[in-house]
Design a protein around this motif. Structure first.
Motif, PDB file in Angstrom:
ATOM      1  N   SER A  59     -10.596  -3.000  -3.984  1.00 58.36           N
ATOM      2  CA  SER A  59     -10.745  -2.234  -2.747  1.00 58.36           C
ATOM      3  C   SER A  59     -10.119  -0.862  -2.952  1.00 58.36           C
ATOM      4  CB  SER A  59     -10.044  -2.969  -1.592  1.00 58.36           C
ATOM      5  OG  SER A  59      -9.875  -2.118  -0.477  1.00 58.36           O
ATOM      6  N   PRO A  60     -10.611   0.170  -2.249  1.00 52.94           N
ATOM      7  CA  PRO A  60      -9.983   1.490  -2.359  1.00 52.94           C
ATOM      8  C   PRO A  60      -8.513   1.498  -1.950  1.00 52.94           C
ATOM      9  CG  PRO A  60     -12.151   1.680  -1.346  1.00 52.94           C
ATOM     10  CD  PRO A  60     -11.840   0.214  -1.424  1.00 52.94           C
ATOM     11  N   SER A  61      -8.110   0.520  -1.141  1.00 53.16           N
ATOM     12  CA  SER A  61      -6.719   0.496  -0.665  1.00 53.16           C
ATOM     13  C   SER A  61      -5.812  -0.387  -1.506  1.00 53.16           C
ATOM     14  CB  SER A  61      -6.673   0.030   0.794  1.00 53.16           C
ATOM     15  OG  SER A  61      -7.165  -1.285   0.925  1.00 53.16           O
ATOM     16  N   THR A  62      -6.329  -0.974  -2.571  1.00 51.59           N
ATOM     17  CA  THR A  62      -5.501  -1.839  -3.419  1.00 51.59           C
ATOM     18  C   THR A  62      -5.224  -1.163  -4.752  1.00 51.59           C
ATOM     19  OG1 THR A  62      -7.436  -2.989  -4.326  1.00 51.59           O
ATOM     20  CG2 THR A  62      -6.395  -3.949  -2.382  1.00 51.59           C
ATOM     21  N   ARG A  63      -4.051  -1.493  -5.318  1.00 51.89           N
ATOM     22  CA  ARG A  63      -3.670  -0.998  -6.632  1.00 51.89           C
ATOM     23  C   ARG A  63      -3.145  -2.174  -7.452  1.00 51.89           C
ATOM     24  NH1 ARG A  63      -6.007   2.345  -4.521  1.00 51.89           N
ATOM     25  NH2 ARG A  63      -5.559   4.579  -4.233  1.00 51.89           N
ATOM     26  N   TRP A  64      -3.676  -2.346  -8.656  1.00 49.79           N
ATOM     27  CA  TRP A  64      -3.269  -3.439  -9.526  1.00 49.79           C
ATOM     28  C   TRP A  64      -2.252  -2.917 -10.526  1.00 49.79           C
ATOM     29  CZ3 TRP A  64      -2.197  -8.098 -10.342  1.00 49.79           C
ATOM     30  CH2 TRP A  64      -2.238  -8.715 -11.598  1.00 49.79           C
ATOM     31  N   HIS A  65      -0.990  -3.333 -10.330  1.00 46.19           N
ATOM     32  CA  HIS A  65       0.089  -3.009 -11.248  1.00 46.19           C
ATOM     33  C   HIS A  65       0.628  -4.341 -11.780  1.00 46.19           C
ATOM     34  CE1 HIS A  65      -0.012   1.118  -9.865  1.00 46.19           C
ATOM     35  NE2 HIS A  65       0.153   0.712  -8.620  1.00 46.19           N
ATOM     36  N   PRO A  66       0.047  -4.850 -12.856  1.00 50.75           N
ATOM     37  CA  PRO A  66       0.405  -6.207 -13.317  1.00 50.75           C
ATOM     38  C   PRO A  66       1.913  -6.428 -13.367  1.00 50.75           C
ATOM     39  CG  PRO A  66      -1.310  -5.235 -14.691  1.00 50.75           C
ATOM     40  CD  PRO A  66      -0.830  -4.150 -13.789  1.00 50.75           C
ATOM     41  N   PRO A  67       2.388  -7.540 -12.790  1.00 52.92           N
ATOM     42  CA  PRO A  67       1.626  -8.628 -12.178  1.00 52.92           C
ATOM     43  C   PRO A  67       1.531  -8.525 -10.650  1.00 52.92           C
ATOM     44  CG  PRO A  67       3.871  -9.344 -12.485  1.00 52.92           C
ATOM     45  CD  PRO A  67       3.825  -7.906 -12.944  1.00 52.92           C
ATOM     46  N   VAL A  68       1.582  -7.317 -10.098  1.00 54.08           N
ATOM     47  CA  VAL A  68       1.611  -7.136  -8.646  1.00 54.08           C
ATOM     48  C   VAL A  68       0.335  -6.454  -8.171  1.00 54.08           C
ATOM     49  CG1 VAL A  68       2.812  -6.048  -6.715  1.00 54.08           C
ATOM     50  CG2 VAL A  68       4.125  -6.991  -8.629  1.00 54.08           C
ATOM     51  N   LEU A  69      -0.278  -7.014  -7.137  1.00 52.85           N
ATOM     52  CA  LEU A  69      -1.402  -6.383  -6.456  1.00 52.85           C
ATOM     53  C   LEU A  69      -0.873  -5.777  -5.159  1.00 52.85           C
ATOM     54  CD1 LEU A  69      -4.517  -5.917  -6.433  1.00 52.85           C
ATOM     55  CD2 LEU A  69      -4.668  -7.965  -4.991  1.00 52.85           C
ATOM     56  N   GLN A  70      -0.921  -4.466  -5.038  1.00 49.28           N
ATOM     57  CA  GLN A  70      -0.419  -3.771  -3.862  1.00 49.28           C
ATOM     58  C   GLN A  70      -1.578  -3.412  -2.941  1.00 49.28           C
ATOM     59  OE1 GLN A  70       1.665  -0.395  -5.489  1.00 49.28           O
ATOM     60  NE2 GLN A  70       3.590  -1.509  -5.631  1.00 49.28           N
ATOM     61  N   VAL A  71      -1.371  -3.629  -1.650  1.00 51.28           N
ATOM     62  CA  VAL A  71      -2.359  -3.273  -0.641  1.00 51.28           C
ATOM     63  C   VAL A  71      -1.771  -2.147   0.197  1.00 51.28           C
ATOM     64  CG1 VAL A  71      -3.795  -4.075   1.264  1.00 51.28           C
ATOM     65  CG2 VAL A  71      -3.235  -5.639  -0.615  1.00 51.28           C
ATOM     66  N   HIS A  72      -2.224  -0.929  -0.020  1.00 53.08           N
ATOM     67  CA  HIS A  72      -1.718   0.218   0.712  1.00 53.08           C
ATOM     68  C   HIS A  72      -2.379   0.274   2.091  1.00 53.08           C
ATOM     69  CE1 HIS A  72       0.378   2.012  -2.730  1.00 53.08           C
ATOM     70  NE2 HIS A  72      -0.617   1.515  -3.456  1.00 53.08           N
ATOM     71  N   GLY A  73      -1.591   0.660   3.081  1.00 55.09           N
ATOM     72  CA  GLY A  73      -2.123   0.758   4.432  1.00 55.09           C
ATOM     73  C   GLY A  73      -2.203  -0.559   5.162  1.00 55.09           C
ATOM     74  N   TYR A  74      -1.625  -1.632   4.583  1.00 56.50           N
ATOM     75  CA  TYR A  74      -1.634  -2.929   5.255  1.00 56.50           C
ATOM     76  C   TYR A  74      -0.840  -2.806   6.554  1.00 56.50           C
ATOM     77  CZ  TYR A  74      -2.038  -7.995   5.527  1.00 56.50           C
ATOM     78  OH  TYR A  74      -2.373  -9.270   5.910  1.00 56.50           O
ATOM     79  N   PRO A  75      -1.324  -3.429   7.648  1.00 53.62           N
ATOM     80  CA  PRO A  75      -0.704  -3.186   8.959  1.00 53.62           C
ATOM     81  C   PRO A  75       0.728  -3.685   9.122  1.00 53.62           C
ATOM     82  CG  PRO A  75      -2.393  -4.902   9.082  1.00 53.62           C
ATOM     83  CD  PRO A  75      -2.519  -4.268   7.739  1.00 53.62           C
ATOM     84  N   ARG A  76       1.215  -4.498   8.194  1.00 55.82           N
ATOM     85  CA  ARG A  76       2.611  -4.922   8.300  1.00 55.82           C
ATOM     86  C   ARG A  76       3.174  -5.118   6.901  1.00 55.82           C
ATOM     87  NH1 ARG A  76      -0.233  -9.584   9.635  1.00 55.82           N
ATOM     88  NH2 ARG A  76       0.024 -11.310   8.191  1.00 55.82           N
TER      89      ARG A  76
END
Length: 317
Positions: free
Chosen positions: A173-190
């Motif tokens: 998704s445009p709002s996700t970033r894969w930094h192994p081993p972490v998947l970050q979701v930017h703009g998540y509401p909480r």
């Protein structure tokens, strides 16, 4: 990574919830313009507006929290079974999630107190509301929803086979970033941190989901991440369009199956993306195979179909 799965079909309850979210905002309106125009007419014609306002909208607000029990992860994925699972949710779980909504500032109508108390009448009222709304606002559009999710999954599946699972997570998704081993979701509401601890995660592409991917609020539940399935512009899977006369030669459904099989596709997936039954899809694959346009191979419990060179030249896939 080894336990990461992508759901092979659209989830009816997640689609139901997100479709109600789409009715509450203009965000993403153009992405579902035809649906908006049609569903508003159908809701009025069916007299569903009062039920929508009093029953469903309060439980599924366009906010950072709605109850997890409305999107169960168990069952076969059929809407009737999922509604039954929702109706059988333990009373303590429903009450706890209702209390969370209130604590987050959501105003709930009086009937939800009976729902939290496990009153059978309230549960029947919710089940009937979900069923009626799905039949009017979601079920008529299910072939389109299924095609979008299936074409997205097939394109991503091809990327995984070529470049590995990291390609899926990188392009999720445009709002996700894969930094192994972490998947970050930017703009998540909480703010939320979900530690898998070896459980793996199920990725669920969604037709009506808009913006950031969404996870269940309770980290103890089976981990899922629901994300928007964009239209794959490069995909050739489209049961409703053709400009080269292949539809006239083979028939619309058979031509769509031939295009869909360009990536290597199971009978079940072919049925979903063309809006037919598995038996009908199997019948058409047999005809295409006998004509030398398709090959079929058993892989585990599935039979995967792939277009031949002749089939690709004919279909333009």
């Amino acid at each position: 990574m080894a336990r990461t799965k992508v759901r092979d079909s659209a989830d009816p309850m997640w689609e139901l919830v997100f479709s109600i979210h789409r009715l509450q905002t203009r965000v993403g309106y153009l992405n579902h313009l035809d649906w908006h125009r049609q569903v508003r007419r159908d809701i009025r014609a069916a007299g569903l507006a009062p039920l929508l306002r009093s029953t469903l909208l309060p439980l599924m607000p366009l906010s950072f929290y709605f109850p997890d029990f409305l999107t169960p992860s168990t069952g076969s994925g059929e809407i009737e079974e999922m509604i039954d699972i929702i109706a059988d949710t333990p009373r303590t779980q429903v009450r706890r999630q209702m209390e969370t909504m209130i604590a987050q500032g959501t105003s709930l109508p009086p009937w939800t107190a009976d729902l939290a108390a496990g009153q059978p009448a309230a549960r029947r009222h919710l089940s009937e509301g979900l069923r009626r709304y799905f039949d009017v606002a979601v079920r008529p559009h299910w072939p389109t929803i299924g095609r979008r999710v299936t074409e997205h999954r097939l394109v991503r599946q091809s990327g995984v086979l070529q470049d590995g699972m990291s390609s899926l997570l990188t392009e999720l998704s445009p709002s996700t970033r894969w930094h192994p081993p972490v998947l970050q979701v930017h703009g998540y509401p909480r703010d939320q941190r979900l530690v898998l601890r070896g459980r793996g995660i199920t990725l669920i592409p969604s037709y009506f989901c808009q913006g950031s991917p969404v996870a269940l609020a309770n980290p103890a539940l089976e981990p899922v991440l629901v994300y928007p399935a964009p239209r794959e512009e490069s995909s050739t899977i489209d049961a409703g369009s053709s400009s080269d006369g292949v539809d006239m030669l083979l028939g619309r459904t058979r031509a769509a199956i031939l295009r869909a099989a360009s990536l290597g596709t199971s009978t079940t997936e072919l049925a979903r993306c063309t809006g037919t039954s598995p038996a009908t899809a199997s019948h058409h694959t047999a005809i295409l195979r006998n004509a030398g346009l398709l090959t079929s191979h058993r892989v585990g419990k599935q039979i995967l179909h792939r277009t031949t060179d002749l089939g690709r030249r004919l279909s333009g896939a």
